[in-house]
Write a protein that holds these residues in place. Structure first.
Motif, mmCIF file in Angstrom:
data_model
loop_
_atom_site.group_PDB
_atom_site.id
_atom_site.type_symbol
_atom_site.label_atom_id
_atom_site.label_comp_id
_atom_site.label_asym_id
_atom_site.label_seq_id
_atom_site.Cartn_x
_atom_site.Cartn_y
_atom_site.Cartn_z
ATOM 1 N N ARG A 115 0.853 -1.203 0.000
ATOM 2 C CA ARG A 115 0.000 0.000 0.000
ATOM 3 C C ARG A 115 0.879 1.240 0.000
ATOM 4 N NH1 ARG A 115 -5.185 0.837 3.829
ATOM 5 N NH2 ARG A 115 -5.956 -0.588 2.208
ATOM 6 N N CYS A 116 0.404 2.272 -0.652
ATOM 7 C CA CYS A 116 1.128 3.537 -0.725
ATOM 8 C C CYS A 116 1.392 4.061 0.684
ATOM 9 C CB CYS A 116 0.330 4.559 -1.533
ATOM 10 S SG CYS A 116 1.151 6.175 -1.667
ATOM 11 N N SER A 117 2.606 4.577 0.891
ATOM 12 C CA SER A 117 3.015 5.041 2.217
ATOM 13 C C SER A 117 2.477 6.425 2.558
ATOM 14 C CB SER A 117 4.553 5.067 2.292
ATOM 15 O OG SER A 117 5.083 5.920 1.278
ATOM 16 N N VAL A 118 1.902 7.122 1.581
ATOM 17 C CA VAL A 118 1.365 8.468 1.847
ATOM 18 C C VAL A 118 0.054 8.350 2.611
ATOM 19 C CG1 VAL A 118 0.524 10.611 0.812
ATOM 20 C CG2 VAL A 118 2.465 9.404 -0.205
ATOM 21 N N ASN A 119 -0.020 9.029 3.731
ATOM 22 C CA ASN A 119 -1.201 8.958 4.592
ATOM 23 C C ASN A 119 -2.445 9.434 3.845
ATOM 24 O OD1 ASN A 119 -2.685 8.570 6.947
ATOM 25 N ND2 ASN A 119 -2.368 10.676 7.621
ATOM 26 N N GLY A 120 -3.484 8.597 3.836
ATOM 27 C CA GLY A 120 -4.733 8.947 3.172
ATOM 28 C C GLY A 120 -4.873 8.385 1.772
ATOM 29 N N CYS A 121 -3.759 7.898 1.199
ATOM 30 C CA CYS A 121 -3.812 7.321 -0.149
ATOM 31 C C CYS A 121 -4.061 5.823 -0.031
ATOM 32 C CB CYS A 121 -2.503 7.577 -0.892
ATOM 33 S SG CYS A 121 -2.490 6.916 -2.580
ATOM 34 N N ASN A 122 -5.108 5.333 -0.682
ATOM 35 C CA ASN A 122 -5.483 3.925 -0.591
ATOM 36 C C ASN A 122 -4.936 3.077 -1.741
ATOM 37 O OD1 ASN A 122 -7.066 4.339 1.762
ATOM 38 N ND2 ASN A 122 -8.729 5.145 0.495
ATOM 39 N N HIS A 123 -4.031 3.648 -2.513
ATOM 40 C CA HIS A 123 -3.518 2.934 -3.687
ATOM 41 C C HIS A 123 -2.708 1.714 -3.262
ATOM 42 C CE1 HIS A 123 -2.167 2.594 -7.876
ATOM 43 N NE2 HIS A 123 -1.004 2.237 -7.352
ATOM 44 N N GLU A 124 -2.974 0.579 -3.910
ATOM 45 C CA GLU A 124 -2.226 -0.649 -3.702
ATOM 46 C C GLU A 124 -1.764 -1.175 -5.051
ATOM 47 O OE1 GLU A 124 -4.621 -3.443 -1.657
ATOM 48 O OE2 GLU A 124 -4.623 -2.375 0.257
ATOM 49 N N CYS A 125 -0.524 -1.635 -5.091
ATOM 50 C CA CYS A 125 0.001 -2.208 -6.338
ATOM 51 C C CYS A 125 1.232 -3.042 -5.993
ATOM 52 C CB CYS A 125 0.358 -1.102 -7.334
ATOM 53 S SG CYS A 125 1.678 -0.004 -6.765
ATOM 54 N N LEU A 126 1.818 -3.682 -7.005
ATOM 55 C CA LEU A 126 3.052 -4.423 -6.804
ATOM 56 C C LEU A 126 4.162 -3.457 -6.416
ATOM 57 C CD1 LEU A 126 2.942 -6.831 -9.885
ATOM 58 C CD2 LEU A 126 2.091 -7.241 -7.572
ATOM 59 N N ARG A 127 5.107 -3.941 -5.601
ATOM 60 C CA ARG A 127 6.193 -3.072 -5.146
ATOM 61 C C ARG A 127 6.952 -2.466 -6.321
ATOM 62 N NH1 ARG A 127 8.438 -6.050 -1.418
ATOM 63 N NH2 ARG A 127 7.958 -4.806 0.419
ATOM 64 N N LYS A 128 7.126 -3.236 -7.388
ATOM 65 C CA LYS A 128 7.882 -2.738 -8.534
ATOM 66 C C LYS A 128 7.159 -1.604 -9.267
ATOM 67 C CE LYS A 128 6.163 -6.118 -11.933
ATOM 68 N NZ LYS A 128 5.753 -5.135 -12.941
ATOM 69 N N ASP A 129 5.856 -1.475 -9.047
ATOM 70 C CA ASP A 129 5.091 -0.417 -9.708
ATOM 71 C C ASP A 129 4.860 0.788 -8.807
ATOM 72 O OD1 ASP A 129 4.808 -2.040 -11.968
ATOM 73 O OD2 ASP A 129 3.023 -3.015 -11.151
ATOM 74 N N MET A 130 5.305 0.716 -7.552
ATOM 75 C CA MET A 130 5.005 1.791 -6.611
ATOM 76 C C MET A 130 5.748 3.076 -6.944
ATOM 77 S SD MET A 130 3.195 2.829 -4.150
ATOM 78 C CE MET A 130 2.425 1.306 -3.592
ATOM 79 N N ASN A 131 6.998 2.978 -7.431
ATOM 80 C CA ASN A 131 7.730 4.188 -7.798
ATOM 81 C C ASN A 131 7.004 4.966 -8.888
ATOM 82 O OD1 ASN A 131 9.815 3.958 -5.974
ATOM 83 N ND2 ASN A 131 11.114 2.769 -7.353
ATOM 84 N N GLY A 132 6.401 4.225 -9.831
ATOM 85 C CA GLY A 132 5.636 4.881 -10.882
ATOM 86 C C GLY A 132 4.440 5.638 -10.318
ATOM 87 N N HIS A 133 3.798 5.034 -9.312
ATOM 88 C CA HIS A 133 2.662 5.710 -8.672
ATOM 89 C C HIS A 133 3.119 6.957 -7.917
ATOM 90 C CE1 HIS A 133 -0.750 6.545 -6.089
ATOM 91 N NE2 HIS A 133 0.004 6.311 -5.030
ATOM 92 N N LEU A 134 4.247 6.836 -7.177
ATOM 93 C CA LEU A 134 4.716 7.954 -6.365
ATOM 94 C C LEU A 134 5.204 9.121 -7.209
ATOM 95 C CD1 LEU A 134 6.676 5.954 -3.626
ATOM 96 C CD2 LEU A 134 4.488 7.125 -3.349
ATOM 97 N N SER A 135 5.808 8.818 -8.355
ATOM 98 C CA SER A 135 6.375 9.886 -9.177
ATOM 99 C C SER A 135 5.488 10.265 -10.359
ATOM 100 C CB SER A 135 7.751 9.457 -9.699
ATOM 101 O OG SER A 135 7.643 8.265 -10.479
ATOM 102 N N GLY A 136 4.426 9.475 -10.623
ATOM 103 C CA GLY A 136 3.548 9.768 -11.747
ATOM 104 C C GLY A 136 2.716 11.023 -11.515
ATOM 105 N N GLY A 137 2.222 11.583 -12.590
ATOM 106 C CA GLY A 137 1.471 12.836 -12.508
ATOM 107 C C GLY A 137 0.252 12.764 -11.616
ATOM 108 N N ASP A 138 -0.636 11.770 -11.860
ATOM 109 C CA ASP A 138 -1.872 11.668 -11.067
ATOM 110 C C ASP A 138 -1.570 11.397 -9.594
ATOM 111 O OD1 ASP A 138 -3.283 12.100 -13.347
ATOM 112 O OD2 ASP A 138 -3.690 9.983 -13.748
ATOM 113 N N GLY A 139 -0.663 10.438 -9.346
ATOM 114 C CA GLY A 139 -0.324 10.116 -7.971
ATOM 115 C C GLY A 139 0.344 11.274 -7.253
ATOM 116 N N PHE A 140 1.227 11.985 -7.975
ATOM 117 C CA PHE A 140 1.937 13.116 -7.369
ATOM 118 C C PHE A 140 0.974 14.223 -6.971
ATOM 119 C CE2 PHE A 140 4.428 17.073 -7.765
ATOM 120 C CZ PHE A 140 5.408 16.801 -6.815
ATOM 121 N N LEU A 141 0.041 14.548 -7.860
ATOM 122 C CA LEU A 141 -0.947 15.591 -7.555
ATOM 123 C C LEU A 141 -1.847 15.170 -6.399
ATOM 124 C CD1 LEU A 141 -1.974 16.725 -11.159
ATOM 125 C CD2 LEU A 141 -0.570 17.963 -9.516
#
Length: 249
Positions: free
Chosen positions: A127-153
């Motif tokens: 699960r994403c480490s940012v408090n309040g974010c419910n996003h879950e994905c494979l560990r290898k895809d988490m960097n993409g979520h953290l640095s991606g446009g939608d996730g970053f915003l």
């Protein structure tokens, strides 16, 4: 509460199975009274009931069975994330289930290495480490979520909301107090600043007068030098005139 049987690359011996949970022994312990081995958590449950499921002997305590632990720890296992991944589901930013492509981990190793592998496995659902974010994905895809446009915003908005909820009122109070302190400081130092300005102006006036005096003195010295040079020039002319008169005699 033990190791799942299906993670082992080959069927473990029956003697390594726990009689309570029927899984492979995890953190194996043996009862002092009968010598039988169980998972540590299962043994604690037996202690609470004071009976053992096989021989029904009343038990009072157990000790670690290091021989069995070492034997099971050396058995080859596969990653817990290496099975059928078609049933895996990630969770998007909105918490909705999202299918995950059938990526699986092909790691194999000793059973006592499995826990350390789990901490770094790229195919583990996290699960994403940012408090309040419910996003879950494979560990290898988490960097993409953290640095991606939608996730970053999304994370920026979550952090902004968290800061506002936690410190919004306090910040208003702090700003008000800072403004009051600013006014008090300006008021208390106003006279001091005026005195400093007056002293500065007086000092500058003294320096200007001293400079003017030195300038006048230098001008007088220059005039005296010019008069002296004129006198020297006149003496030279007189000497030349005398020389000519003597030559004519």
């Amino acid at each position: 509460m033990g190791h799942a049987v299906d993670i082992f690359t080959s069927q473990p011996p029956a003697c390594y199975h726990c009689a309570v949970c029927h899984d492979v022994l995890q953190s194996a312990v043996s009862f002092k009274e009968c010598g039988h081995s169980f998972c540590e958590e299962c043994a604690k449950a037996c202690l609470r009931s004071k009976t053992r499921p096989n021989c029904r002997v009343e038990v009072m305590g157990f000790i670690p069975n290091f021989i069995v632990r070492e034997a099971i720890g050396s058995l080859e296992v596969k990653c817990l994330n290496g099975g059928d991944a078609s049933n895996k589901r990630a969770r998007g930013n909105d918490g909705e289930a999202v299918p995950v492509l059938a990526d699986v981990c092909d790691w194999t190793g000793k059973c006592n290495e499995l826990q350390n592998h789990e901490k770094v496995c790229d195919f583990k659902m996290i699960r994403c480490s940012v408090n309040g974010c419910n996003h879950e994905c494979l560990r290898k895809d988490m960097n993409g979520h953290l640095s991606g446009g939608d996730g970053f915003l999304l994370h920026l908005n979550l952090m902004k909301r968290s800061i506002t909820e936690r410190y919004g009122f306090k910040m208003d109070v702090i700003l008000q107090r800072m403004e009051i302190m600013k006014k008090n400081i300006m008021s208390s130092h106003k006279i001091e600043l005026e005195d400093m300005k007056t002293a500065y102006d007086e000092k500058m006036e003294e320096m200007k007068e001293a400079y003017d005096d030195k300038l006048e003195d230098m001008e007088r010295k220059i005039e005296d030098m010019e008069r002296s040079m004129n006198q020297v020039s006149e003496l030279k002319d007189q000497i030349e005139s005398l020389k000519r008169e003597i030559a004519e005699l």
